[in-house]
Design a protein around this motif. Structure first.
Motif, PDB file in Angstrom:
ATOM      1  N   UNK A 127      61.601  71.614  15.088  1.00  0.00           N
ATOM      2  CA  UNK A 127      61.635  70.223  14.761  1.00  0.00           C
ATOM      3  C   UNK A 127      60.220  69.609  15.133  1.00  0.00           C
ATOM      4  N   UNK A 128      59.202  69.284  14.429  1.00  0.00           N
ATOM      5  CA  UNK A 128      58.101  68.848  14.628  1.00  0.00           C
ATOM      6  C   UNK A 128      58.147  67.488  15.337  1.00  0.00           C
ATOM      7  N   UNK A 129      58.852  66.320  14.748  1.00  0.00           N
ATOM      8  CA  UNK A 129      59.040  64.978  15.492  1.00  0.00           C
ATOM      9  C   UNK A 129      59.772  65.294  16.804  1.00  0.00           C
ATOM     10  N   UNK A 130      60.816  66.206  16.793  1.00  0.00           N
ATOM     11  CA  UNK A 130      61.556  66.241  17.957  1.00  0.00           C
ATOM     12  C   UNK A 130      60.601  67.183  18.887  1.00  0.00           C
ATOM     13  N   UNK A 131      59.795  68.169  18.734  1.00  0.00           N
ATOM     14  CA  UNK A 131      58.768  68.632  19.790  1.00  0.00           C
ATOM     15  C   UNK A 131      57.932  67.651  20.169  1.00  0.00           C
ATOM     16  N   UNK A 132      57.805  66.473  19.555  1.00  0.00           N
ATOM     17  CA  UNK A 132      56.632  65.387  20.054  1.00  0.00           C
ATOM     18  C   UNK A 132      57.693  64.444  20.984  1.00  0.00           C
ATOM     19  N   UNK A 133      58.773  64.229  20.646  1.00  0.00           N
ATOM     20  CA  UNK A 133      59.635  63.547  21.498  1.00  0.00           C
ATOM     21  C   UNK A 133      59.900  64.142  22.792  1.00  0.00           C
ATOM     22  N   UNK A 134      60.139  65.533  22.543  1.00  0.00           N
ATOM     23  CA  UNK A 134      60.401  66.402  23.966  1.00  0.00           C
ATOM     24  C   UNK A 134      59.083  66.215  24.661  1.00  0.00           C
ATOM     25  N   UNK A 135      57.885  66.437  24.219  1.00  0.00           N
ATOM     26  CA  UNK A 135      56.895  66.355  25.142  1.00  0.00           C
ATOM     27  C   UNK A 135      56.547  64.994  25.439  1.00  0.00           C
ATOM     28  N   UNK A 136      57.157  63.928  24.785  1.00  0.00           N
ATOM     29  CA  UNK A 136      57.041  62.480  25.767  1.00  0.00           C
ATOM     30  C   UNK A 136      57.862  62.513  26.780  1.00  0.00           C
ATOM     31  N   UNK A 137      59.191  63.098  26.640  1.00  0.00           N
ATOM     32  CA  UNK A 137      60.083  63.209  27.655  1.00  0.00           C
ATOM     33  C   UNK A 137      59.723  63.917  28.934  1.00  0.00           C
ATOM     34  N   UNK A 138      59.105  65.192  28.565  1.00  0.00           N
ATOM     35  CA  UNK A 138      58.504  65.955  29.696  1.00  0.00           C
ATOM     36  C   UNK A 138      57.577  65.186  30.323  1.00  0.00           C
ATOM     37  N   UNK A 139      56.667  64.570  29.786  1.00  0.00           N
ATOM     38  CA  UNK A 139      55.347  63.732  30.385  1.00  0.00           C
ATOM     39  C   UNK A 139      55.865  62.882  31.334  1.00  0.00           C
ATOM     40  N   UNK A 140      57.012  62.089  30.868  1.00  0.00           N
ATOM     41  CA  UNK A 140      57.713  61.006  31.289  1.00  0.00           C
ATOM     42  C   UNK A 140      58.467  61.628  32.774  1.00  0.00           C
ATOM     43  N   UNK A 141      59.067  62.458  32.538  1.00  0.00           N
ATOM     44  CA  UNK A 141      59.339  63.213  33.865  1.00  0.00           C
ATOM     45  C   UNK A 141      58.317  64.131  34.711  1.00  0.00           C
ATOM     46  N   UNK A 142      57.246  64.037  34.391  1.00  0.00           N
ATOM     47  CA  UNK A 142      56.075  64.728  35.255  1.00  0.00           C
ATOM     48  C   UNK A 142      56.122  66.078  35.055  1.00  0.00           C
ATOM     49  N   UNK A 143      56.890  66.713  34.092  1.00  0.00           N
ATOM     50  CA  UNK A 143      57.068  68.164  33.844  1.00  0.00           C
ATOM     51  C   UNK A 143      55.945  68.734  32.792  1.00  0.00           C
ATOM     52  N   UNK A 144      55.298  67.916  32.260  1.00  0.00           N
ATOM     53  CA  UNK A 144      54.128  68.383  31.328  1.00  0.00           C
ATOM     54  C   UNK A 144      52.982  67.192  31.490  1.00  0.00           C
ATOM     55  N   UNK A 145      51.645  67.695  31.468  1.00  0.00           N
ATOM     56  CA  UNK A 145      50.553  66.989  31.785  1.00  0.00           C
ATOM     57  C   UNK A 145      49.511  66.794  30.596  1.00  0.00           C
ATOM     58  N   UNK A 146      48.780  65.737  30.451  1.00  0.00           N
ATOM     59  CA  UNK A 146      47.727  65.808  29.324  1.00  0.00           C
ATOM     60  C   UNK A 146      46.981  67.029  29.288  1.00  0.00           C
ATOM     61  N   UNK A 147      46.778  67.725  28.215  1.00  0.00           N
ATOM     62  CA  UNK A 147      46.043  68.924  28.074  1.00  0.00           C
ATOM     63  C   UNK A 147      46.776  70.348  27.857  1.00  0.00           C
ATOM     64  N   UNK A 148      48.104  69.987  28.314  1.00  0.00           N
ATOM     65  CA  UNK A 148      49.025  71.295  28.552  1.00  0.00           C
ATOM     66  C   UNK A 148      49.588  71.361  26.889  1.00  0.00           C
ATOM     67  N   UNK A 149      50.070  72.763  26.929  1.00  0.00           N
ATOM     68  CA  UNK A 149      50.784  73.070  25.599  1.00  0.00           C
ATOM     69  C   UNK A 149      52.114  73.460  26.105  1.00  0.00           C
ATOM     70  N   UNK A 190      49.598  61.468  23.018  1.00  0.00           N
ATOM     71  CA  UNK A 190      49.137  62.007  21.666  1.00  0.00           C
ATOM     72  C   UNK A 190      49.450  63.401  21.426  1.00  0.00           C
ATOM     73  N   UNK A 191      50.610  63.665  20.652  1.00  0.00           N
ATOM     74  CA  UNK A 191      51.054  65.028  20.432  1.00  0.00           C
ATOM     75  C   UNK A 191      50.272  65.651  19.263  1.00  0.00           C
ATOM     76  N   UNK A 192      50.219  66.890  19.399  1.00  0.00           N
ATOM     77  CA  UNK A 192      49.751  67.765  18.162  1.00  0.00           C
ATOM     78  C   UNK A 192      50.758  68.824  18.239  1.00  0.00           C
ATOM     79  N   UNK A 193      51.104  69.241  16.820  1.00  0.00           N
ATOM     80  CA  UNK A 193      52.178  70.303  16.872  1.00  0.00           C
ATOM     81  C   UNK A 193      51.335  71.349  15.647  1.00  0.00           C
TER      82      UNK A 193
END
Length: 322
Positions: free
Chosen positions: A228-250, A278-281
């Protein structure tokens, strides 16, 4: 011989297993979604995309996303399917070594495969779910509104053979979320309410970055075949908010059938008062056929029908009950 009252030209495409057919001709009215997505011409697991002239002059093309239960504001897999159809049929010229498209959607302008900014409304929202008890949900926007739930809170596993039960649980939790909260996009009040659902598996460290499997439940209770493309974007936003993913990470996101999309946080911004990414899929799609859908003037189902073995009875519109 009876002449057809209408014909619709369709390029059939799938991305990572999810059907995202693309209409390229024969558009007349707004009954199209029911005609093509209800039986006997469609089924719950189909999506259809209508290519249109863009409203935004910066865009190369516009498209309207039609799912069984709604006109979705945005979809990553359908963006990939539509882009594939536009390029491989020659509607838009391919350029080497890279072709960049600007696609106009209801959620906003999509440039290349970059999605609209994604952000989180709520973390650890507690909802009471009949039969399941208290469930903690994260609510995020990634082009569609998602409730995101760690599958470990249930007795489920990421087994495609358990797809029906996963769908039932997902719809049950989503209805509880809808009764608890009603998020509204701060820049587009017409986009509101949680309509999609994600079960997540634990986040892992892989050779290409973070990795996780998911099961996305789409109304009326079936599983998205893609990550899921939009789901992947929402998941990255969630991971970023939880400090489990950072800008520039894949992020390698895999589906219930283990197909894969790659998401990257290419930047950060703000949407209203929300911190956003800003997500890229990245994903692929393949044309499977070219179809000519026909409606005979004597056909008793000009807007199709739904039967409860495939469509949940609660989702069957009264005007489609035969």
């Amino acid at each position: 011989m009876v002449l057809s009252s209408r014909t619709v030209h369709i390029v059939s495409v799938h991305s990572a297993g999810e059907i995202g057919d693309v209409i390229v001709g024969g558009v007349l009215d707004d009954e199209l979604r029911q005609l093509l997505l209800n039986e006997p011409r469609g089924r719950p697991s189909c999506n259809v995309n209508l290519v249109l002239p863009p409203c935004d002059p910066r865009a190369d093309a516009g498209f309207l996303l039609m799912e069984s239960e709604e006109y979705a504001p945005m979809s990553g897999s359908n963006t990939i399917c539509t882009t594939t159809a536009l390029l491989e049929t020659g509607m838009i010229k391919t350029q080497e070594p890279f072709t960049t498209l600007k696609l106009d959607t209801a959620a906003g302008l999509n440039v290349a495969f970059d999605n609209v900014p994604a952000f989180v409304f709520h973390l650890d929202l507690e909802v009471e779910v009949p039969g399941l008890g208290k469930i903690l949900c994260d609510i995020a926007w990634g082009g569609m509104m998602y409730a995101i739930v760690d599958m470990a809170q249930t007795d489920l596993t990421m087994n495609p053979n358990d797809g029906q039960k996963i769908g039932e649980y997902g719809e049950r939790i989503k209805r509880a979320v809808q009764a608890t909260v009603h998020p509204v996009h701060p820049e587009n009040l017409g986009i509101n309410g949680v309509t999609n659902f994600i079960f997540t598996a634990p986040l892992e460290d892989g050779p290409g970055g973070k990795k996780a499997q998911n099961a996305v439940v789409v109304s009326p209770g079936r599983l998205d075949r893609t990550p899921c493309g939009t789901g992947t974007c929402a998941r990255m936003a969630q991971l970023y908010a939880r400090k489990q993913m950072a800008e520039g990470e894949s992020f390698q996101h895999t589906s219930i059938i283990e197909t894969e999309y790659t998401g990257t946080i290419v930047g950060v911004t703000k949407v209203g008062n929300y911190e956003a990414v800003l997500p890229r899929v990245k994903g692929s799609a393949w044309i499977t056929s070219f179809r000519l859908v026909v409606l005979d003037p004597t056909d008793p189902f000009p807007e199709g029908f739904r039967v409860g073995d495939a469509w949940h009875p609660r989702s069957t519109p009264k005007n489609l009950v035969q």
